[in-house]
Write a protein that holds these residues in place. Structure first.
Motif, PDB file in Angstrom:
ATOM      1  N   GLY A 169       0.784  -1.226   0.000  1.00  9.68           N
ATOM      2  CA  GLY A 169       0.000   0.000   0.000  1.00  9.68           C
ATOM      3  C   GLY A 169       0.818   1.280   0.000  1.00  9.68           C
ATOM      4  N   TYR A 170       2.109   1.168  -0.271  1.00 13.31           N
ATOM      5  CA  TYR A 170       2.968   2.350  -0.301  1.00 13.31           C
ATOM      6  C   TYR A 170       3.350   2.672  -1.737  1.00 13.31           C
ATOM      7  CZ  TYR A 170       3.206   1.196   4.595  1.00 13.31           C
ATOM      8  OH  TYR A 170       2.860   0.898   5.883  1.00 13.31           O
ATOM      9  N   ALA A 171       3.277   3.926  -2.091  1.00 15.58           N
ATOM     10  CA  ALA A 171       3.607   4.340  -3.454  1.00 15.58           C
ATOM     11  C   ALA A 171       5.107   4.546  -3.590  1.00 15.58           C
ATOM     12  CB  ALA A 171       2.874   5.630  -3.795  1.00 15.58           C
ATOM     13  N   VAL A 172       5.655   3.967  -4.646  1.00 12.93           N
ATOM     14  CA  VAL A 172       7.065   4.144  -4.981  1.00 12.93           C
ATOM     15  C   VAL A 172       7.109   5.079  -6.182  1.00 12.93           C
ATOM     16  CG1 VAL A 172       9.176   3.019  -5.759  1.00 12.93           C
ATOM     17  CG2 VAL A 172       7.666   1.845  -4.149  1.00 12.93           C
ATOM     18  N   GLN A 173       7.866   6.143  -6.083  1.00  6.22           N
ATOM     19  CA  GLN A 173       7.995   7.079  -7.196  1.00  6.22           C
ATOM     20  C   GLN A 173       8.872   6.430  -8.260  1.00  6.22           C
ATOM     21  OE1 GLN A 173       9.372  10.847  -5.684  1.00  6.22           O
ATOM     22  NE2 GLN A 173       7.797  10.933  -4.135  1.00  6.22           N
ATOM     23  N   SER A 174       8.248   6.011  -9.346  1.00  5.22           N
ATOM     24  CA  SER A 174       8.958   5.221 -10.363  1.00  5.22           C
ATOM     25  C   SER A 174      10.151   5.947 -10.972  1.00  5.22           C
ATOM     26  CB  SER A 174       7.998   4.769 -11.467  1.00  5.22           C
ATOM     27  OG  SER A 174       7.428   5.888 -12.104  1.00  5.22           O
ATOM     28  N   SER A 175      10.092   7.259 -11.047  1.00  3.11           N
ATOM     29  CA  SER A 175      11.220   8.004 -11.606  1.00  3.11           C
ATOM     30  C   SER A 175      12.377   8.087 -10.619  1.00  3.11           C
ATOM     31  CB  SER A 175      10.776   9.407 -12.015  1.00  3.11           C
ATOM     32  OG  SER A 175      10.380  10.140 -10.864  1.00  3.11           O
ATOM     33  N   LYS A 176      12.151   7.657  -9.384  1.00  2.30           N
ATOM     34  CA  LYS A 176      13.177   7.763  -8.352  1.00  2.30           C
ATOM     35  C   LYS A 176      13.678   6.388  -7.896  1.00  2.30           C
ATOM     36  CE  LYS A 176      12.661  12.267  -7.778  1.00  2.30           C
ATOM     37  NZ  LYS A 176      13.625  13.300  -7.640  1.00  2.30           N
TER      38      LYS A 176
END
Length: 75
Positions: A64-71
């Protein structure tokens, strides 16, 4: 061995940190995992013959945690 650093959306509490670290550490092929609460980053060292960086990102997102794909940075 490979390493991945994931920039997460802000973590709200230390228990979030423990939950992510536990999930990553319990993944086959992961030799170490650390979440930096104040920096909102997760780091993992892993055997890329057993698990990929994309699979580790998916594991964190499944919690349920968002990972910033560009990072996401694989080292």
């Amino acid at each position: 061995m490979s390493k991945v650093i994931m920039k997460l959306d802000e973590l709200s509490c230390p228990s979030c940190m423990a939950k992510i670290e536990g999930a990553l550490s319990g993944t086959k092929g992961v030799t170490s995992a650390k979440v930096l609460f104040n920096a909102s980053k997760a780091k993992a060292e892993f055997d890329d013959s057993q698990v990929s960086a994309d699979e580790l990102v998916a594991k964190v997102e499944s919690l349920g945690y968002a990972v910033q794909s560009s990072k996401v940075k694989e080292i």
